[in-house]
Design an enzyme around this catalytic site. Structure first.
Site, mmCIF file in Angstrom:
data_model
loop_
_atom_site.group_PDB
_atom_site.id
_atom_site.type_symbol
_atom_site.label_atom_id
_atom_site.label_comp_id
_atom_site.label_asym_id
_atom_site.label_seq_id
_atom_site.Cartn_x
_atom_site.Cartn_y
_atom_site.Cartn_z
ATOM 1 C CD GLU A 64 81.456 40.958 2.877
ATOM 2 O OE1 GLU A 64 80.372 41.411 2.861
ATOM 3 O OE2 GLU A 64 82.454 41.205 3.936
ATOM 4 C CG HIS B 282 85.618 40.209 4.963
ATOM 5 N ND1 HIS B 282 83.979 40.246 4.874
ATOM 6 C CD2 HIS B 282 86.350 39.230 6.228
ATOM 7 C CE1 HIS B 282 83.666 39.694 6.046
ATOM 8 N NE2 HIS B 282 84.897 39.591 7.084
ATOM 9 C CG ASN C 106 80.642 40.756 9.524
ATOM 10 O OD1 ASN C 106 79.875 39.729 9.713
ATOM 11 N ND2 ASN C 106 82.102 40.834 9.096
ATOM 12 C CB SER D 241 85.311 41.715 10.385
ATOM 13 O OG SER D 241 85.927 40.321 10.298
#
Ligand SMILES: NC(=O)c1ccc[n+]([C@@H]2O[C@H](COP(=O)([O-])OP(=O)(O)OC[C@H]3O[C@@H](n4cnc5c(N)ncnc54)[C@H](O)[C@@H]3O)[C@@H](O)[C@H]2O)c1
Length: 297
Positions: A156, A144, A195, A123
């Protein structure tokens, strides 16, 4: 090799994310090998997938024969060397730089095809740093996924300064054409796109409860009913896993040195206490057995 040529996939780590990634690969018809840290964990990971597939059947999202066929495509192992023949390996172990680094060093020696792609589901850790522990940094990329993987459509794709353009194109094609996901591209900065925006918001919500300004229930209710978010920030933190949220915050703070990314003390104490959210049954909220990942219902 193009993305649609990838048929043999390895997943390392069979927790919330690894099990979900293995499930979507198997549902896409791929030969899927899931590697966990030990035999009981490998068995538990496969069982977690069986429960998830059954839940999809119960909800009418999947027919029973497709669910059985998907489960039959998944083998679970505790031997990393079993990944030798994989064309793509997706690492999804605990968000810990040391664990991931030693894993990439080992995978580089084990995975035989020099054209194979080594991907990480991290992450927030620098993807390039993982690539540079291998002799093939050009074939290392971030892939991701989002939790729960069978439900959320986004992936991602994270390209490092060393990732070759072919690898970026191949994993993009794989995620879209083989897995049916939607891809956005991000550079190799902590938090990527989602994130980097989401985690400061979650950390702010934790600070609101930490200061005694509002309860966790009211914070979540506020964002769910006042902003139409499907899940408030503290329930979301519990879903992600508070250990993972803390690791992402540490990486973001380490990279940018912005106070908004600093993990609040309450979060770190909860992690130390083993209150990790849904996966342990207690975080900002308490969860019954059937609400935990891999539980029926
Ligand atoms: N939880 C989320 O919402 C989310 C979303 C996107 C990405 N991620 C990332 O995915 C990764 C995994 O997160 P998670 O939520 O699945 O964590 P988790 O705690 O549910 O699972 C981690 C798994 O890794 C296994 N593991 C640890 N070391 C291992 C090793 N050496 N070999 C094989 N298996 C090993 C553990 O046994 C555990 O089952 C992390 O990098 C995290 O940042 C998490």
């Amino acid at each position: 090799m193009s993305g649609t040529d990838i048929r043999r996939v390895g997943i390392v780590g069979g927790g919330q994310m690894g099990a979900g990634i293995a499930e979507v690969c198997a549902r896409a018809g791929l030969d899927t090998l899931l590697c966990e840290a030990n035999c009981p964990a490998a068995t538990a990971a496969r069982e977690r997938i069986a429960v998830s597939l059954e839940r999809a059947v119960q909800r009418g999202k999947l027919d029973r024969s497709s669910a059985e066929a998907a489960l039959a495509r998944i083998m679970a192992t505790a031997e990393l060397t079993d990944l030798a023949d994989r064309q793509l390996v997706v690492e999804a172990v605990t968000e810990d730089a040391d664990v991931k680094t030693s894993l990439f060093t080992a995978l580089d020696k084990i995975v035989e095809d020099p054209a194979a792609i080594l991907a990480t589901n991290t992450s927030s850790l620098p993807v390039m740093r993982l690539g540079m522990t291998t002799g093939r940094a050009d074939r290392v990329v971030g892939l991701h996924f989002f939790n729960p993987v069978p439900v959320l459509p986004l992936v991602e794709v994270v390209t490092t300064l060393h990732t070759s353009a072919d690898v970026t194109a191949d994993v993009t094609e794989f995620a879209t054409d083989v897995l049916g996901k939607t891809v956005i591209h991000a550079h190799d900065r902590a938090g990527f796109v989602v994130n980097a925006l989401l985690v400061p918001y979650v950390l702010s919500a934790i600070r609101v409860t930490e200061s005694g300004f509002a309860t966790a229930t009211d914070v979540d209710r506020g964002m769910e009913l006042g902003c139409a978010h499907p899940m408030g920030p503290l329930r979301l933190a519990d879903l992600i896993g508070l250990d993972t949220v803390a690791s992402i915050a540490v990486s973001l703070y380490d990279e940018f040195k912005e106070p908004l990314y600093a993990p609040p003390p309450q979060l770190m104490r909860m992690v130390e206490a083993g209150l990790l959210g849904r996966k342990t049954g207690r975080g900002f909220h308490t969860y019954h057995r059937e609400e935990r990942p891999g539980s029926p219902g």
